[in-house]
Every structure is written in structure tokens, then in C-alpha cells.
Design a protein around this motif. Structure first.
Motif, PDB file in Angstrom:
ATOM      1  N   ILE A 213       0.857  -1.181   0.000  1.00  0.00           N
ATOM      2  CA  ILE A 213       0.000   0.000   0.000  1.00  0.00           C
ATOM      3  C   ILE A 213       0.893   1.230   0.000  1.00  0.00           C
ATOM      4  N   VAL A 214       0.589   2.155  -0.898  1.00  0.00           N
ATOM      5  CA  VAL A 214       1.382   3.381  -1.042  1.00  0.00           C
ATOM      6  C   VAL A 214       0.428   4.574  -1.003  1.00  0.00           C
ATOM      7  N   HIS A 215       0.820   5.601  -0.287  1.00  0.00           N
ATOM      8  CA  HIS A 215       0.062   6.845  -0.217  1.00  0.00           C
ATOM      9  C   HIS A 215       1.063   7.986  -0.029  1.00  0.00           C
ATOM     10  N   LYS A 216       0.573   9.202  -0.046  1.00  0.00           N
ATOM     11  CA  LYS A 216       1.462  10.373   0.061  1.00  0.00           C
ATOM     12  C   LYS A 216       2.412  10.296   1.246  1.00  0.00           C
ATOM     13  N   GLY A 217       1.986   9.738   2.351  1.00  0.00           N
ATOM     14  CA  GLY A 217       2.821   9.694   3.544  1.00  0.00           C
ATOM     15  C   GLY A 217       3.646   8.433   3.692  1.00  0.00           C
ATOM     16  N   SER A 218       3.668   7.569   2.678  1.00  0.00           N
ATOM     17  CA  SER A 218       4.439   6.326   2.780  1.00  0.00           C
ATOM     18  C   SER A 218       5.919   6.645   2.937  1.00  0.00           C
ATOM     19  N   PRO A 219       6.572   6.099   3.968  1.00  0.00           N
ATOM     20  CA  PRO A 219       7.961   6.448   4.237  1.00  0.00           C
ATOM     21  C   PRO A 219       8.942   5.976   3.158  1.00  0.00           C
TER      22      PRO A 219
END
Length: 84
Positions: A58-64
Motif C-alpha cells: 500500500i502506497v500513499h502520500k505519507g508512505s515512508p
């Protein structure tokens, strides 16, 4: 009919690797305008994939540090590894 069409309920251990991308950062506990298309839903779907042993990112804007920053990177890698 939700059980009939919901990706969450249709998952099974034989499903292929899955890549989930969301523009929003998951905010569990916060009400969403369209909850089935948010990072919150993605977190639940990821958890279900993990329970079934399905590879899922899962990837989103806040993914480290996502392993795959783009859907195309994920797909190309998986397709190439499948052919080897």
C-alpha cells in the motif's frame, strides 16, 4: 450484495500480488466522504491480504519508503519475475 462485489470479501489465498495506491494519507477513526476509496479502506484490505498470505503493498502520500513508487514499477517487476 456487498459480500458479492467487495474486494475485501472476494480475496482468497490464490490471488496475485496486489498494489494499492491512494492519494490521501490513511486517517483511521476519521469519517471519510467515500470510505471505500480511501487509504483507510486500503489499510483494511492490506491487513486482509496479509492474513491470507497475499503479497500486498500500500502506497500513499505519507508512505515512508515504498518499495515501488509507481503502479507501473510494481507491474513490470511482477510480470518480469513471473516469466523467469
Amino acid at each position: 450484495w456487498i459480500h458479492e462485489y467487495s474486494p475485501y470479501h472476494l480475496l482468497d489465498a490464490n490471488d496475485p500480488p496486489t498494489y494499492l495506491y491512494y492519494h490521501d494519507i490513511p486517517e483511521l477513526g476519521r469519517e471519510a466522504k467515500d470510505p471505500t476509496h480511501t487509504g483507510n479502506y486500503g489499510l483494511g484490505l492490506k491487513q486482509r491480504c496479509d492474513e491470507l498470505g497475499i503479497e500486498c503493498e500500500i502506497v500513499h502520500k505519507g508512505s515512508p519508503n515504498p518499495k515501488y513508487r509507481r503502479t507501473s514499477d510494481f507491474l513490470i517487476t511482477k510480470l518480469l519475475s513471473h516469466n523467469n
